[in-house]
Design an enzyme around this catalytic site. Structure first.
Site, PDB file in Angstrom:
ATOM      1  N   THR A   1       0.831  -1.198   0.000  1.00  0.00           N
ATOM      2  CA  THR A   1       0.000   0.000   0.000  1.00  0.00           C
ATOM      3  C   THR A   1       0.862   1.243   0.000  1.00  0.00           C
ATOM      4  O   THR A   1       2.069   1.184   0.244  1.00  0.00           O
ATOM      5  CB  THR A   1      -0.910   0.057   1.248  1.00  0.00           C
ATOM      6  OG1 THR A   1      -0.114   0.424   2.392  1.00  0.00           O
ATOM      7  CG2 THR A   1      -1.610  -1.251   1.492  1.00  0.00           C
ATOM      8  N   ASP A   2       0.256   2.367  -0.254  1.00  0.00           N
ATOM      9  CA  ASP A   2       0.902   3.642   0.024  1.00  0.00           C
ATOM     10  C   ASP A   2       0.590   4.011   1.477  1.00  0.00           C
ATOM     11  O   ASP A   2      -0.094   3.293   2.196  1.00  0.00           O
ATOM     12  CB  ASP A   2       0.421   4.714  -0.965  1.00  0.00           C
ATOM     13  CG  ASP A   2       1.436   5.838  -1.144  1.00  0.00           C
ATOM     14  OD1 ASP A   2       2.301   6.021  -0.263  1.00  0.00           O
ATOM     15  OD2 ASP A   2       1.367   6.541  -2.157  1.00  0.00           O
ATOM     16  N   TRP A   3       1.056   5.167   1.875  1.00  0.00           N
ATOM     17  CA  TRP A   3       1.045   5.611   3.269  1.00  0.00           C
ATOM     18  C   TRP A   3      -0.373   5.587   3.873  1.00  0.00           C
ATOM     19  O   TRP A   3      -1.239   6.342   3.473  1.00  0.00           O
ATOM     20  CB  TRP A   3       1.624   7.015   3.331  1.00  0.00           C
ATOM     21  CG  TRP A   3       1.868   7.590   4.686  1.00  0.00           C
ATOM     22  CD1 TRP A   3       0.999   8.315   5.431  1.00  0.00           C
ATOM     23  CD2 TRP A   3       3.069   7.498   5.444  1.00  0.00           C
ATOM     24  NE1 TRP A   3       1.579   8.684   6.616  1.00  0.00           N
ATOM     25  CE2 TRP A   3       2.862   8.202   6.641  1.00  0.00           C
ATOM     26  CE3 TRP A   3       4.312   6.887   5.225  1.00  0.00           C
ATOM     27  CZ2 TRP A   3       3.854   8.310   7.626  1.00  0.00           C
ATOM     28  CZ3 TRP A   3       5.294   7.017   6.202  1.00  0.00           C
ATOM     29  CH2 TRP A   3       5.055   7.715   7.382  1.00  0.00           C
ATOM     30  N   ALA A   4      -0.593   4.682   4.848  1.00  0.00           N
ATOM     31  CA  ALA A   4      -1.834   4.623   5.634  1.00  0.00           C
ATOM     32  C   ALA A   4      -3.083   4.481   4.763  1.00  0.00           C
ATOM     33  O   ALA A   4      -4.160   4.926   5.165  1.00  0.00           O
ATOM     34  CB  ALA A   4      -1.954   5.847   6.536  1.00  0.00           C
ATOM     35  N   ASP A   5      -2.961   3.852   3.619  1.00  0.00           N
ATOM     36  CA  ASP A   5      -4.077   3.878   2.681  1.00  0.00           C
ATOM     37  C   ASP A   5      -5.138   2.801   2.914  1.00  0.00           C
ATOM     38  O   ASP A   5      -6.212   2.875   2.326  1.00  0.00           O
ATOM     39  CB  ASP A   5      -3.568   3.811   1.237  1.00  0.00           C
ATOM     40  CG  ASP A   5      -3.254   5.179   0.687  1.00  0.00           C
ATOM     41  OD1 ASP A   5      -3.854   6.156   1.165  1.00  0.00           O
ATOM     42  OD2 ASP A   5      -2.411   5.284  -0.211  1.00  0.00           O
TER      43      ASP A   5
END
Length: 780
Positions: A315-319
């Site tokens: 994932t990307d940041w906190a997605d």
């Protein structure tokens, strides 16, 4: 004549991930290594559910020590051993990411990651997988030389150079004990206002795919199963259509037809995967109403099954939590985890909420996420660690990298800047200048390193570059080193380092006008300060009012002006562009960019870059070079004037040189007729008709004259870069498979259609003829 019938849209709507992957049956992106697969199976067999879930968790470095973020903060990062021990013991995390706010010395990276790996192996028997955004050099290693950004790499049109950039980046990053980079950025820069255009390879899918392939090979080497200690794992991002936001702002929804998704946005990722990319990062936003982190059809159907790929989706940041908090498709965090893992996500960039681990364990025990899905994700992560050699050699040390931060990479940074900088205008051959001319250097970009490097440069926003490199060579420094006392400086406008990237201060245009009184020429350095991601959003494409006023005032002096553009995206300059005698577009040329710019201005280097995007002329006249033919309607007869011709300042692929080139004898050497499975050979002769040696990017465009869906006006199908001495000629022959001329239909499948195709190279045109239709499936 077209024999293929368009499929009804209802058939598209019912397409499942399995159906989408049908075309990939039997396809294998990376040939499995039997020894590695035995090791994966053995390691997996002795792991508990909690340990497998832990491998799927990627935590931020800030959880393990004090943050060092902030321009004025010089304190060293200190690893908190108790926090590390507690987190590793309880959650058994498999990966760590990011820098603690700013770049660290390589020696410190060595010791921090060594300690993290030691504790990780104590509790799980496996080292961690450490990832960083090393997108144009070792961006988070203190004082590491930084290459030009990806947009510059595209402007070079030089495959070999781009691979070398990635190879040297890998060397520097691995010297820092970091084995994984979140790069290359595969999003197409087709929205001019998007704040990540500079991280992309520009607007064209084929150019992006070719450069992606080279960067993956440069980062990883030729064997993705056995990546040595001089290479790192790549992570193409952000899968996919992340840059196609309707608003032009970062992390906002995109609405793209399935045919365009397949043909333009999937193609670069496919090229990267087929080059051996070990991981892929997901688009933070949504496409066609479905957040990509929950889109099983795209993640599992197109990417994993469709390409036969056994790599890691991160994932990307906190997605994952964003599916609940922002996207509103999940009732809570636990439901968001269920949706994303079942869609095909293998690793969650948490980065701070370790509740991911117990919640995912609960979902498995409740039967809402299968044990098979957990085993698959954990196996992919373990496989990646084995391919990187981390199980046997978890750490690398800068002492074993004798070329670290040495002359080799500095020279490569300089050459990459030189190859990418693009001459857009040179009225009356104003450039190159001679050192005996008295020159005023002006503008907010003249005496700063920060805008030369851009974002992801020693910090997220690139806002501490001048502090990290107090001895860095700015444009002004480089001009003075050549022109000496003949260089006069008056900024006229300056950026405010304490404000946002667009804030300006010390507006004294009159001082710049006065300084121009006694000079022969003006070098005006305008553009943007550094920014990254959402903080780089803007609402006005025109260059700032202060910079426009400065340009107009200096043009009014009657002195010839060389406009040096230093910007991450194309800001509109139409109101004063005609009054600039020369325009040099530098994009974001990196730490050696100041030297490269001065050397081009003074003629020590002949510019050879070409635009990797269409430079817009007006805010309401945005387009790309491969727009649909119907977008340029022209003037119609009768009562209504539907003049819809879109104006651009400069076209994709445009770029001048200090010499001239002549194209001749364009020929279809394989014969005019072709069909699927054939090899097409197209030759052209290029001659240097000027007085100095120069490099020329030869671009080959081929487009379908009539198609079952509206065809693109032009399509780049191949390119190469050659160097010619004065008077020298060279025959360039492009060899390409017939399938490269295919297009994607409404059913998101590839077709090569019968009929004529226009071939263009330079100003010359020829015709090809496809003799029969062919259905090619999901992937070609």
């Amino acid at each position: 004549m077209r024999i293929f019938k368009l499929l009804i849209m209802s058939a598209l709507i019912t397409t499942t991930g399995v159906a989408a992957a049908a075309g990939g049956q039997g396809r294998v992106a990376i040939k499995p290594d039997a020894r590695i697969e035995r090791q994966v199976k053995k390691i997996l067999s002795r792991m508990t559910l909690e340990e497998k879930v832990g491998q799927m968790a990627e935590i931020g470095i800030d959880m393990l020590g004090n943050s060092t973020s902030g321009v004025a903060d010089d304190k060293a990062f200190v690893l908190n051993g108790e926090a590390l021990e507690a987190l590793a013991s309880k959650f058994k995390f498999g990966s760590v990411l990011n820098a603690p706010g700013k770049a660290l010395p390589a020696e410190q990276w060595n010791s921090i990651i060594e300690k993290i790996n030691e504790v990780s192996m104590k509790h799980t028997g496996l080292p961690t997988l450490y990832g960083i955004d090393a997108i144009h050099g070792a961006t988070y290693t203190h004082r590491s030389p930084l290459f030009p950004q990806e947009i510059n790499a595209a402007a070079s049109f030089n495959r070999e150079m781009v691979r070398r950039m990635a190879e040297l980046t890998a060397y520097e990053v691995r010297a820092s004990n970091i084995p994984w980079t979140y790069s290359p950025t595969m999003d197409l820069g087709r929205k001019a206002s998007w704040p990540r255009v500079w991280e992309s390879f520009g607007e064209d899918a084929y150019l992006s795919a070719e450069m992606a392939r080279q960067m993956v090979l440069g980062y990883q080497g030729d064997d993705p199963n056995h990546i040595d200690a001089r290479h790192i794992a790549s992570c193409p991002k952000h899968f996919m259509a992340y840059g196609m936001t309707n608003s032009g702002q970062d992390r906002t929804p995109a609405y793209v037809s399935l045919s365009e998704l397949r043909e333009k946005h999937f193609a670069p990722f496919k090229a990267a995967i087929e080059a051996g990319a070990l991981s892929v990062m997901v688009n933070s936003a949504s496409v066609n109403g479905i957040p990509t982190h929950a889109d099983r059809e795209l993640l599992t159907g197109w990417l994993k099954e469709g390409l036969g790929w056994d790599g890691v989706i991160v994932t990307d940041w906190a997605d994952i939590v964003n599916l609940y908090t922002r996207e509103k498709i999940a009732v809570d965090y636990k439901d968001a985890i269920r949706q994303s893992i079942n869609a095909g996500v293998d690793m969650s960039m948490i980065p701070y909420d370790v509740n991911f681990c117990p919640l995912l364990v609960e979902l498995v025990k409740e039967g809402k996420v299968s044990q098979e899905r957990i085993d698959d994700a954990a196996a992919r992560i373990i496989r990646m660690k084995l391919r990187l050699g981390l199980i046997d050699t978890p750490n690398t040390y800068v002492k074993d990298y004798p070329e670290f931060q040495g002359e080799t990479i500095r020279r490569a940074c300089y050459e990459a800047a030189c190859e990418s900088i693009t001459l857009l205008k040179n009225e009356d051959s104003l450039l190159p200048l001679t050192t005996d001319r008295k020159i005023l250097v002006a503008g907010p970009n003249a005496d700063l390193m920060r805008p030369l490097c851009g974002g992801w440069s020693y910090s997220w926003q690139g806002d501490i570059v001048d502090k990290v490199l107090p001895d860095g060579v700015t444009i002004l420094d480089a001009m003075r080193s050549r022109g000496g006392d003949n260089i006069v400086y008056a900024a006229g406008v300056e950026y405010d380092p304490a404000g946002k990237y667009y804030d300006e201060k010390n507006i004294d245009i009159e001082a710049a006008v006065r300084a121009a009184a006694d000079v022969d020429c003006i070098v005006l350095c305008l553009g943007e300060n550094s920014y990254c991601e959402t903080p780089g959003n803007l609402t006005e494409m025109a260059i700032s009012p202060n910079q426009r006023a400065l340009a107009e005032a200096l043009a009014a002096t009657g002195k010839p002006v060389v406009l040096v553009l230093n910007e991450g995206r194309a800001r509109i300059i139409e109101p004063f562009a005609d009054r600039m005698q020369a325009v040099l577009h530098t994009y974001l040329p990196g730490t050696e960019g100041g030297k490269a710019i001065a050397d081009i201005i003074y003629g020590e280097v002949n510019p050879s870059g070409k635009l990797p995007y269409t430079y817009p002329k007006y805010s309401n006249s945005m387009t790309t070079y491969d727009h649909k033919v119907s977008e340029s309607v022209g003037t119609m007869e009768g009562a209504y004037d539907y003049n819809a011709v879109v104006a651009a300042q400069w076209a994709f692929g445009y770029g001048l040189s200090y010499t001239t080139f002549e194209y001749s004898d364009l020929r279809i050497e394989s014969g005019r007729d072709f069909k699927a499975g054939d090899e097409i050979r197209i030759g052209i002769t290029v001659k240097n008709t000027g007085s100095r040696t120069g490099k020329e990017s030869v671009l080959l465009f081929i487009n379908d004259d009539v198609a079952s869906v509206v065809p693109d006006a032009r399509r780049l199908r191949d390119f190469c870069k050659i160097e010619l001495a004065p008077g020298e000629s060279r025959r360039v022959v492009f060899t390409l498979p017939a399938e490269r001329l295919a297009m994607v239909g409404r059913d998101a499948r590839w077709y090569l259609e019968q009929g004529t195709y226009t071939v263009q190279c330079g100003s010359l045109v020829e015709k090809l003829n496809c003799t029969e239709d062919a259905a090619l499936g999901d992937n070609i």
